[in-house]
Design an enzyme around this catalytic site. Structure first.
Site, PDB file in Angstrom:
ATOM      1  N   ASP A  94       0.855  -1.188   0.000  1.00 21.57           N
ATOM      2  CA  ASP A  94       0.000   0.000   0.000  1.00 21.57           C
ATOM      3  C   ASP A  94       0.891   1.238   0.000  1.00 21.57           C
ATOM      4  O   ASP A  94       1.851   1.327   0.775  1.00 21.57           O
ATOM      5  CB  ASP A  94      -0.915   0.009   1.229  1.00 21.57           C
ATOM      6  CG  ASP A  94      -1.875   1.187   1.215  1.00 21.57           C
ATOM      7  OD1 ASP A  94      -2.944   1.054   0.595  1.00 21.57           O
ATOM      8  OD2 ASP A  94      -1.554   2.229   1.821  1.00 21.57           O
ATOM      9  N   GLU A 120      -4.674   2.287  -4.403  1.00 27.20           N
ATOM     10  CA  GLU A 120      -3.216   2.346  -4.331  1.00 27.20           C
ATOM     11  C   GLU A 120      -2.631   1.097  -3.706  1.00 27.20           C
ATOM     12  O   GLU A 120      -1.492   1.101  -3.231  1.00 27.20           O
ATOM     13  CB  GLU A 120      -2.767   3.576  -3.539  1.00 27.20           C
ATOM     14  CG  GLU A 120      -3.152   3.577  -2.082  1.00 27.20           C
ATOM     15  CD  GLU A 120      -4.524   4.201  -1.813  1.00 27.20           C
ATOM     16  OE1 GLU A 120      -4.741   4.651  -0.683  1.00 27.20           O
ATOM     17  OE2 GLU A 120      -5.366   4.236  -2.729  1.00 27.20           O
TER      18      GLU A 120
END
Length: 263
Positions: A136, A179
């Protein structure tokens, strides 16, 4: 290359085709992407014939020149068959392309379930290891808020390039969502997976991400590592990686954490 090397005449001791970069790619990735096509089984059978019969006989150096010549003809025929089968499979690329994320060109979650299920099957059958990394990007929302979504999209594309250039061709890289990215490392036990995750973390932290306006951004990533533990449910493995990622994010970010209980 195999044919040219063996045609030289001297006995050779080369790695098995099945454990080569191509062999690993086909076993773990090609077999998933082209699952259900008859050519997949034929490729496996041809590789096994090469590794278990033809190549050992050629490498032994036993037999007269006539026998060696016959084996070389068999080798050339097997390799020609292998190339034909692989070319046929690559002609089916349309289905693969429809399973890619439109922005990053990474695999999307459509392929995640069958690929993980197959890797679990292979690990149980062959007693091999594999691992999942869940990555992440830290404070990614700030990029979108300050520089705009086009800048955020550019960063995601650059991250995808870094991930693809940092893993083997037999590994899998997915855009997991937003993301978040998921990397499946084949034939990779815990220590190897942690080392690979740390290399990815360092490479991302050291990369200046270029935006279209000439601005360069620094970015970090948090990564959760989950080695396959023998559990038959692929979702359990993803949950382990997610739990490790949660600890990495809440432990200060820009770090790698191993799933709880993993060796």
């Amino acid at each position: 290359m195999l044919f040219a090397l063996h045609r030289g005449g001297a006995p050779l001791n080369l790695p098995r085709l099945g454990s080569s970069e191509f062999g690993l790619w086909f076993t773990h990735k090609g077999s998933n992407l082209f699952d259900g096509t008859p050519e997949v089984d034929l490729v496996h059978q041809t590789m096994e014939r090469l590794d278990d019969a033809l190549l050992p006989q050629l490498e032994s150096g036993h037999g007269d020149a006539q026998r060696r010549h016959a084996l070389l003809i068999e080798l050339q025929s097997a390799l020609d068959t292998l190339k034909y089968l692989v070319n046929t499979l690559f002609e089916r690329h349309v289905e693969l392309e429809s399973g890619r994320d439109t922005l990053t060109r990474l695999l999307n979650r459509r392929f995640l379930t069958p690929i993980l299920a197959r890797e679990i099957h292979l690990a149980q059958k062959r007693h091999t290891a594999f691992s999942v990394l869940l990555l992440d990007l830290d404070h990614f929302k700030h990029i979108n808020d300050v520089h705009g979504h086009d800048a955020g999209d550019s960063v995601l594309q650059q991250i995808a390039t870094i991930l693809l250039n940092s893993v083997r061709s037999s590994d899998f890289v997915f855009r997991y969502g937003g993301e978040e990215f998921l990397v499946l490392l084949v034939d990779a036990p815990s220590e190897q997976a942690q080392a690979q995750a740390e290399k990815l973390r360092q490479r991302i932290a050291a990369t200046p991400f270029a935006l279209v306006n000439g601005v360069h951004l620094s970015l970090t990533a948090s990564i959760g590592v989950a080695p396959y533990s023998g559990h038959p449910d692929y979702q359990y493995l993803i949950n382990q990686a997610d739990e490790a990622l949660y600890r990495a994010k809440h432990g200060g970010r820009n770090r790698v954490c191993l799933a709880t209980g993993a060796a």
